[in-house]
Design an enzyme around this catalytic site. Structure first.
Site, short mmCIF file in Angstrom:
data_model
loop_
_atom_site.label_atom_id
_atom_site.label_comp_id
_atom_site.label_asym_id
_atom_site.label_seq_id
_atom_site.Cartn_x
_atom_site.Cartn_y
_atom_site.Cartn_z
N ASP A 1 0.82 -1.21 0.00
CA ASP A 1 0.00 0.00 0.00
C ASP A 1 0.85 1.26 0.00
O ASP A 1 2.06 1.21 0.16
CB ASP A 1 -0.95 0.00 1.21
CG ASP A 1 -0.28 -0.48 2.50
OD1 ASP A 1 0.92 -0.23 2.67
OD2 ASP A 1 -0.96 -1.11 3.33
N ASN B 1 -7.73 -3.24 14.53
CA ASN B 1 -9.08 -3.63 14.12
C ASN B 1 -9.07 -4.83 13.18
O ASN B 1 -10.09 -5.16 12.58
CB ASN B 1 -9.80 -2.44 13.46
CG ASN B 1 -9.09 -1.94 12.20
OD1 ASN B 1 -8.09 -2.50 11.77
ND2 ASN B 1 -9.63 -0.88 11.61
N HIS C 1 -7.19 -5.12 10.42
CA HIS C 1 -6.92 -4.85 9.01
C HIS C 1 -5.59 -5.45 8.57
O HIS C 1 -4.65 -5.58 9.37
CB HIS C 1 -7.01 -3.36 8.69
CG HIS C 1 -5.85 -2.51 9.11
ND1 HIS C 1 -6.00 -1.44 9.96
CD2 HIS C 1 -4.53 -2.55 8.80
CE1 HIS C 1 -4.83 -0.87 10.14
NE2 HIS C 1 -3.91 -1.53 9.45
N GLU D 1 -9.72 -2.35 5.55
CA GLU D 1 -10.40 -2.10 6.81
C GLU D 1 -11.59 -3.04 6.98
O GLU D 1 -12.02 -3.70 6.02
CB GLU D 1 -10.87 -0.64 6.86
CG GLU D 1 -9.77 0.40 6.71
CD GLU D 1 -8.91 0.58 7.96
OE1 GLU D 1 -9.00 -0.27 8.88
OE2 GLU D 1 -8.15 1.56 8.02
#
Length: 234
Positions: free
Chosen positions: A62, A128, A130, A135
């Protein structure tokens, strides 16, 4: 999944380096690379090693939208500082965070991934759950795409910026399907703040609400965890 519980990040990086060396000796030619704090010791050990990447291609997970190489917080800058300047690869690809046409950039990157199937993928994991910047709610069949970063992700990354307001709100990320296409996946997680995400990844339901839970469906996943990150596993 195979799980290694280690005492610290140096020990974890040593385990990861041993796996990488074995894979390179076995013919691995494409590495999927990650940024963030989890792989830092791994990259340090690579820099200090005798490994040669002159015939190896890398693709990164990313990049922040709006940041280029001149920004200290861009992932291309991170990769050059922590790996590429010392250990150059045959080719190294990252999404272009300064692309004026983001849709075209995601299509370009998907084509690169199709042309260079990943043999060995390094991952971290968010609090979380990810992976990459996928996400909660990201589709398991997703390809490279534009991501609106979750507030928890923006908060977690604020420590890397002098001004928290400067943290980008968007990124271009490989999709979960891109990640799952790798032959071998090594996920590193350290610290108590990752314990809930690791428990959900390993022992929870496979659900798009916890992106990393999809790794339960992969044939060759290795988790490298310190005792804090592994502390909630049964």
């Amino acid at each position: 999944m195979k799980i290694h519980v280690v005492n610290n990040q140096v020990e974890g990086a040593t385990v990861a380096l041993d796996i990488l060396r074995e894979k390179l000796n076995g013919g691995t030619k494409v590495l999927g690379l990650a940024t963030g704090s989890s792989p830092l010791e791994f990259y340090r050990l690579i820099r200090e090693s005798d490994l040669d990447f002159s015939d190896v291609t890398s693709v990164n997970l990313d990049e922040y939208v709006g940041l280029g190489e001149e920004s200290d917080q861009s992932y291309i800058h991170f990769m050059k500082e922590n790996l590429f300047n010392t250990k150059p690869f045959k080719q190294s690809y990252l999404p272009n965070g300064l692309a004026t046409d983001v849709v075209a950039e995601t299509e370009r990157y998907n084509k690169i991934l199709a042309e260079h199937p990943v043999d060995f993928q390094i991952l971290g994991i968010g609090r979380n759950g990810h992976i990459g910047f996928n996400e909660p709610g990201a589709p398991f069949d997703g390809q490279t795409h534009l991501v609106e970063l979750a507030p928890s992700t923006i908060e977690a990354n604020a420590r890397f910026f002098d001004n928290p307001e400067d943290v980008p709100k968007q990124a271009i990320s490989m999709g979960i399907a891109n990640i799952m296409a790798a032959k071998t996946i090594v996920l590193m997680a350290y610290g108590q703040e990752k314990a809930d995400a690791i428990k959900a990844t390993v022992e929870g339901a496979v659900t798009e609400d916890v992106p990393a839970s999809v790794l339960q469906n992969h044939d060759n996943v290795i988790l490298i965890l310190d005792q804090a990150a592994a502390s909630k596993l049964v």
